[in-house]
Design a protein around this motif. Structure first.
Motif, PDB file in Angstrom:
ATOM      1  N   MET A  99      -0.985  16.584  20.469  1.00  0.00           N
ATOM      2  CA  MET A  99      -0.027  15.797  21.249  1.00  0.00           C
ATOM      3  C   MET A  99       0.034  16.353  22.673  1.00  0.00           C
ATOM      4  SD  MET A  99       3.948  15.062  20.261  1.00  0.00           S
ATOM      5  CE  MET A  99       3.423  14.374  18.680  1.00  0.00           C
ATOM      6  N   ALA A 100       0.016  15.466  23.649  1.00  0.00           N
ATOM      7  CA  ALA A 100       0.011  15.892  25.055  1.00  0.00           C
ATOM      8  C   ALA A 100       1.433  16.114  25.563  1.00  0.00           C
ATOM      9  CB  ALA A 100      -0.683  14.841  25.908  1.00  0.00           C
ATOM     10  N   PHE A 101       1.589  17.208  26.291  1.00  0.00           N
ATOM     11  CA  PHE A 101       2.851  17.491  26.975  1.00  0.00           C
ATOM     12  C   PHE A 101       2.559  17.586  28.475  1.00  0.00           C
ATOM     13  CE2 PHE A 101       3.160  19.339  22.724  1.00  0.00           C
ATOM     14  CZ  PHE A 101       4.311  18.721  22.246  1.00  0.00           C
ATOM     15  N   ASN A 102       1.940  16.523  28.982  1.00  0.00           N
ATOM     16  CA  ASN A 102       1.407  16.551  30.349  1.00  0.00           C
ATOM     17  C   ASN A 102       2.465  16.793  31.411  1.00  0.00           C
ATOM     18  OD1 ASN A 102      -1.169  16.030  29.341  1.00  0.00           O
ATOM     19  ND2 ASN A 102      -0.932  13.808  29.521  1.00  0.00           N
ATOM     20  N   THR A 103       3.623  16.150  31.267  1.00  0.00           N
ATOM     21  CA  THR A 103       4.679  16.297  32.271  1.00  0.00           C
ATOM     22  C   THR A 103       5.156  17.741  32.356  1.00  0.00           C
ATOM     23  OG1 THR A 103       5.415  14.026  31.874  1.00  0.00           O
ATOM     24  CG2 THR A 103       6.950  15.502  33.015  1.00  0.00           C
ATOM     25  N   TYR A 104       5.340  18.344  31.190  1.00  0.00           N
ATOM     26  CA  TYR A 104       5.806  19.722  31.137  1.00  0.00           C
ATOM     27  C   TYR A 104       4.756  20.683  31.676  1.00  0.00           C
ATOM     28  CZ  TYR A 104       7.755  24.035  29.150  1.00  0.00           C
ATOM     29  OH  TYR A 104       8.261  25.298  28.973  1.00  0.00           O
ATOM     30  N   ILE A 105       3.505  20.473  31.284  1.00  0.00           N
ATOM     31  CA  ILE A 105       2.428  21.336  31.766  1.00  0.00           C
ATOM     32  C   ILE A 105       2.278  21.212  33.281  1.00  0.00           C
ATOM     33  CG2 ILE A 105      -0.081  21.703  31.749  1.00  0.00           C
ATOM     34  CD1 ILE A 105      -0.076  21.076  28.785  1.00  0.00           C
ATOM     35  N   LYS A 106       2.414  19.983  33.795  1.00  0.00           N
ATOM     36  CA  LYS A 106       2.329  19.774  35.241  1.00  0.00           C
ATOM     37  C   LYS A 106       3.434  20.539  35.963  1.00  0.00           C
ATOM     38  CE  LYS A 106       2.107  16.133  38.763  1.00  0.00           C
ATOM     39  NZ  LYS A 106       2.159  14.655  39.011  1.00  0.00           N
ATOM     40  N   SER A 107       4.634  20.533  35.392  1.00  0.00           N
ATOM     41  CA  SER A 107       5.754  21.273  35.969  1.00  0.00           C
ATOM     42  C   SER A 107       5.489  22.774  35.934  1.00  0.00           C
ATOM     43  CB  SER A 107       7.039  20.947  35.202  1.00  0.00           C
ATOM     44  OG  SER A 107       8.120  21.733  35.656  1.00  0.00           O
ATOM     45  N   LEU A 108       4.951  23.252  34.818  1.00  0.00           N
ATOM     46  CA  LEU A 108       4.622  24.668  34.676  1.00  0.00           C
ATOM     47  C   LEU A 108       3.556  25.097  35.673  1.00  0.00           C
ATOM     48  CD1 LEU A 108       4.534  25.173  30.795  1.00  0.00           C
ATOM     49  CD2 LEU A 108       5.876  26.536  32.403  1.00  0.00           C
ATOM     50  N   GLU A 109       2.546  24.268  35.829  1.00  0.00           N
ATOM     51  CA  GLU A 109       1.468  24.584  36.771  1.00  0.00           C
ATOM     52  C   GLU A 109       1.993  24.640  38.201  1.00  0.00           C
ATOM     53  OE1 GLU A 109      -1.424  25.625  36.346  1.00  0.00           O
ATOM     54  OE2 GLU A 109      -2.103  25.031  34.351  1.00  0.00           O
ATOM     55  N   SER A 110       2.937  23.749  38.505  1.00  0.00           N
ATOM     56  CA  SER A 110       3.547  23.754  39.835  1.00  0.00           C
ATOM     57  C   SER A 110       4.352  25.034  40.056  1.00  0.00           C
ATOM     58  CB  SER A 110       4.463  22.534  39.988  1.00  0.00           C
ATOM     59  OG  SER A 110       5.122  22.549  41.241  1.00  0.00           O
ATOM     60  N   ASP A 111       5.115  25.427  39.044  1.00  0.00           N
ATOM     61  CA  ASP A 111       5.888  26.671  39.126  1.00  0.00           C
ATOM     62  C   ASP A 111       4.964  27.879  39.253  1.00  0.00           C
ATOM     63  OD1 ASP A 111       8.207  25.218  38.894  1.00  0.00           O
ATOM     64  OD2 ASP A 111       8.510  25.656  36.761  1.00  0.00           O
ATOM     65  N   LYS A 112       3.868  27.837  38.506  1.00  0.00           N
ATOM     66  CA  LYS A 112       2.908  28.947  38.541  1.00  0.00           C
ATOM     67  C   LYS A 112       2.282  29.074  39.926  1.00  0.00           C
ATOM     68  CE  LYS A 112      -1.361  28.788  37.091  1.00  0.00           C
ATOM     69  NZ  LYS A 112      -2.600  28.709  36.283  1.00  0.00           N
ATOM     70  N   LYS A 113       1.903  27.959  40.507  1.00  0.00           N
ATOM     71  CA  LYS A 113       1.290  27.979  41.831  1.00  0.00           C
ATOM     72  C   LYS A 113       2.247  28.562  42.868  1.00  0.00           C
ATOM     73  CE  LYS A 113      -1.031  25.011  45.213  1.00  0.00           C
ATOM     74  NZ  LYS A 113      -1.451  23.613  45.528  1.00  0.00           N
ATOM     75  N   LYS A 114       3.501  28.152  42.790  1.00  0.00           N
ATOM     76  CA  LYS A 114       4.507  28.659  43.718  1.00  0.00           C
ATOM     77  C   LYS A 114       4.719  30.161  43.518  1.00  0.00           C
ATOM     78  CE  LYS A 114       9.350  28.060  45.089  1.00  0.00           C
ATOM     79  NZ  LYS A 114      10.621  27.323  44.820  1.00  0.00           N
ATOM     80  N   LEU A 115       4.798  30.579  42.264  1.00  0.00           N
ATOM     81  CA  LEU A 115       5.011  31.989  41.955  1.00  0.00           C
ATOM     82  C   LEU A 115       3.822  32.825  42.401  1.00  0.00           C
ATOM     83  CD1 LEU A 115       6.641  34.246  40.616  1.00  0.00           C
ATOM     84  CD2 LEU A 115       5.562  33.628  38.431  1.00  0.00           C
ATOM     85  N   TYR A 116       2.615  32.337  42.173  1.00  0.00           N
ATOM     86  CA  TYR A 116       1.414  33.065  42.588  1.00  0.00           C
ATOM     87  C   TYR A 116       1.419  33.289  44.096  1.00  0.00           C
ATOM     88  CZ  TYR A 116      -1.124  32.848  38.112  1.00  0.00           C
ATOM     89  OH  TYR A 116      -1.547  33.027  36.808  1.00  0.00           O
ATOM     90  N   THR A 117       1.834  32.266  44.826  1.00  0.00           N
ATOM     91  CA  THR A 117       1.889  32.374  46.288  1.00  0.00           C
ATOM     92  C   THR A 117       2.911  33.430  46.703  1.00  0.00           C
ATOM     93  OG1 THR A 117       1.271  30.047  46.584  1.00  0.00           O
ATOM     94  CG2 THR A 117       2.346  31.139  48.439  1.00  0.00           C
ATOM     95  N   GLU A 118       4.071  33.409  46.050  1.00  0.00           N
ATOM     96  CA  GLU A 118       5.127  34.375  46.378  1.00  0.00           C
ATOM     97  C   GLU A 118       4.675  35.811  46.105  1.00  0.00           C
ATOM     98  OE1 GLU A 118       8.468  33.189  44.053  1.00  0.00           O
ATOM     99  OE2 GLU A 118       8.947  31.438  45.308  1.00  0.00           O
ATOM    100  N   VAL A 119       4.039  36.032  44.960  1.00  0.00           N
ATOM    101  CA  VAL A 119       3.617  37.385  44.597  1.00  0.00           C
ATOM    102  C   VAL A 119       2.436  37.829  45.460  1.00  0.00           C
ATOM    103  CG1 VAL A 119       2.807  38.880  42.722  1.00  0.00           C
ATOM    104  CG2 VAL A 119       4.468  37.073  42.247  1.00  0.00           C
ATOM    105  N   TYR A 120       1.555  36.888  45.781  1.00  0.00           N
ATOM    106  CA  TYR A 120       0.442  37.225  46.673  1.00  0.00           C
ATOM    107  C   TYR A 120       0.966  37.654  48.040  1.00  0.00           C
ATOM    108  CZ  TYR A 120      -3.546  36.672  49.784  1.00  0.00           C
ATOM    109  OH  TYR A 120      -4.520  36.889  50.737  1.00  0.00           O
ATOM    110  N   ASP A 121       1.935  36.907  48.559  1.00  0.00           N
ATOM    111  CA  ASP A 121       2.528  37.260  49.856  1.00  0.00           C
ATOM    112  C   ASP A 121       3.193  38.627  49.788  1.00  0.00           C
ATOM    113  OD1 ASP A 121       1.725  34.866  50.934  1.00  0.00           O
ATOM    114  OD2 ASP A 121       3.665  33.870  50.699  1.00  0.00           O
ATOM    115  N   LEU A 122       3.802  38.930  48.647  1.00  0.00           N
ATOM    116  CA  LEU A 122       4.432  40.228  48.462  1.00  0.00           C
ATOM    117  C   LEU A 122       3.382  41.342  48.471  1.00  0.00           C
ATOM    118  CD1 LEU A 122       6.958  41.918  47.839  1.00  0.00           C
ATOM    119  CD2 LEU A 122       6.605  41.409  45.416  1.00  0.00           C
ATOM    120  N   ILE A 123       2.255  41.082  47.837  1.00  0.00           N
ATOM    121  CA  ILE A 123       1.190  42.085  47.770  1.00  0.00           C
ATOM    122  C   ILE A 123       0.616  42.368  49.155  1.00  0.00           C
ATOM    123  CG2 ILE A 123      -1.199  42.459  46.977  1.00  0.00           C
ATOM    124  CD1 ILE A 123      -0.370  41.157  44.329  1.00  0.00           C
ATOM    125  N   VAL A 124       0.301  41.319  49.887  1.00  0.00           N
ATOM    126  CA  VAL A 124      -0.332  41.533  51.196  1.00  0.00           C
ATOM    127  C   VAL A 124       0.647  42.120  52.216  1.00  0.00           C
ATOM    128  CG1 VAL A 124      -2.070  39.730  50.855  1.00  0.00           C
ATOM    129  CG2 VAL A 124       0.123  39.137  51.915  1.00  0.00           C
TER     130      VAL A 124
END
Length: 277
Positions: A99-124
């Motif tokens: 069963m597809a949970f596309n809407t939820y996965i899309k939301s998670l991927e969006s959150d992940k992308k934002k978080l990755y950017t925040e942590v990357y900025d913190l690292i650099v």
């Protein structure tokens, strides 16, 4: 204190160099798997610094001073680990339930992308010098350590964890307690390795360590399910019309939590009956 460097510093040095390499790699290209690797290395480094702070107990706030520059980074990396855990779980359920949970996965991927950017900025933006300072200070405080000092400090920390286990053993084990037990086992296992490196026998026999390893894995399964429930519940909070498949998924996760919790509590009781007075 000056003198010969303690054998346990070798363990710190290995973890430190791997952590520093992972940090450098993330500054060039951020990858979730590498971020989780760095988080695991930082856990060990913090345990080692805590050990030193117990030995040099007269130096106020030693642990805070040595590890505080890594606090924000550590928190960010932990969030990365958590969101990847949830993504892995929802994808497993997608395959399992066909069963597809596309809407939820899309939301998670969006959150992940934002978080990755925040942590990357913190690292650099994190000064690379904090690594050199941590190494120099750890090297300094690892000189002239007597075996008795290491034995006393490791025993003290392990006993504190056992005292907490004993407290939880006598009360109802809620979600916070199970999470704390998972982290406590991680500390005990790391300190046992330090004891062996220093020439001491481990406090617990091999059989007990095998039970600890099994309990940690069960706790990890419980924790991943726990995080999934938290995140999905939050995701559905403001939704007016919730699709039945999401309600069914949440219901199944909650049923799984009961099963995981029962299994974990049974393993905790079994283990604690053997290691607690």
């Amino acid at each position: 204190m000056q003198g010969k460097i303690s054998p346990i510093f070798k363990l710190f040095e290995i973890q430190f160099r791997e952590a520093k390499l992972a940090f450098s790699s993330l500054g060039k290209q951020f990858k979730g798997r590498k971020a989780i690797e760095l988080e695991q290395k930082l856990i060990f480094l913090e345990i080692y610094i805590d050990l030193l702070s117990r030995i040099y107990f007269n130096e106020d706030k030693l642990k805070f001073q040595l590890f505080s520059p890594f606090r924000d980074l550590f928190k960010g990396l932990k969030k990365v680990k958590h969101i990847r855990m949830v993504l892995d779980q929802v994808r497993l359920y997608t395959v399992d339930q066909n069963m597809a949970f596309n809407t939820y996965i899309k939301s998670l991927e969006s959150d992940k992308k934002k978080l990755y950017t925040e942590v990357y900025d913190l690292i650099v933006s994190t000064p690379f010098q904090i690594w050199d300072k941590l190494y120099d200070e750890a090297f300094h405080y690892s000189q002239g350590l007597k075996p008795l000092m290491i034995n006393t400090a490791t025993t003290q920390i392990i006993n504190e964890e056992l005292e907490y286990f004993n407290l939880e053993h006598k009360t109802k084990m809620d979600s916070k307690a199970l999470k704390d037990i998972y982290e406590g086992l991680r500390v005990i296992i790391a300190l046992e390795n330090l004891r062996i490196e220093s020439g001491f026998n481990s406090i617990f026999v091999v059989e007990v360590h095998e039970h600890m390893g099994g309990l940690r894995q069960s706790l990890l399964n419980w924790y991943q399910n726990h995080l999934f429930i938290q995140h999905l519940s939050f995701h559905l909070t403001d939704k007016e019309n919730i699709a039945k498949k999401y309600l069914d998924l949440l219901s199944r996760l909650q049923a799984n939590k009961k099963s995981y919790t029962q299994k974990v509590v049974e393993k905790c009781r079994f283990l604690f009956d053997r290691i607690l007075d």
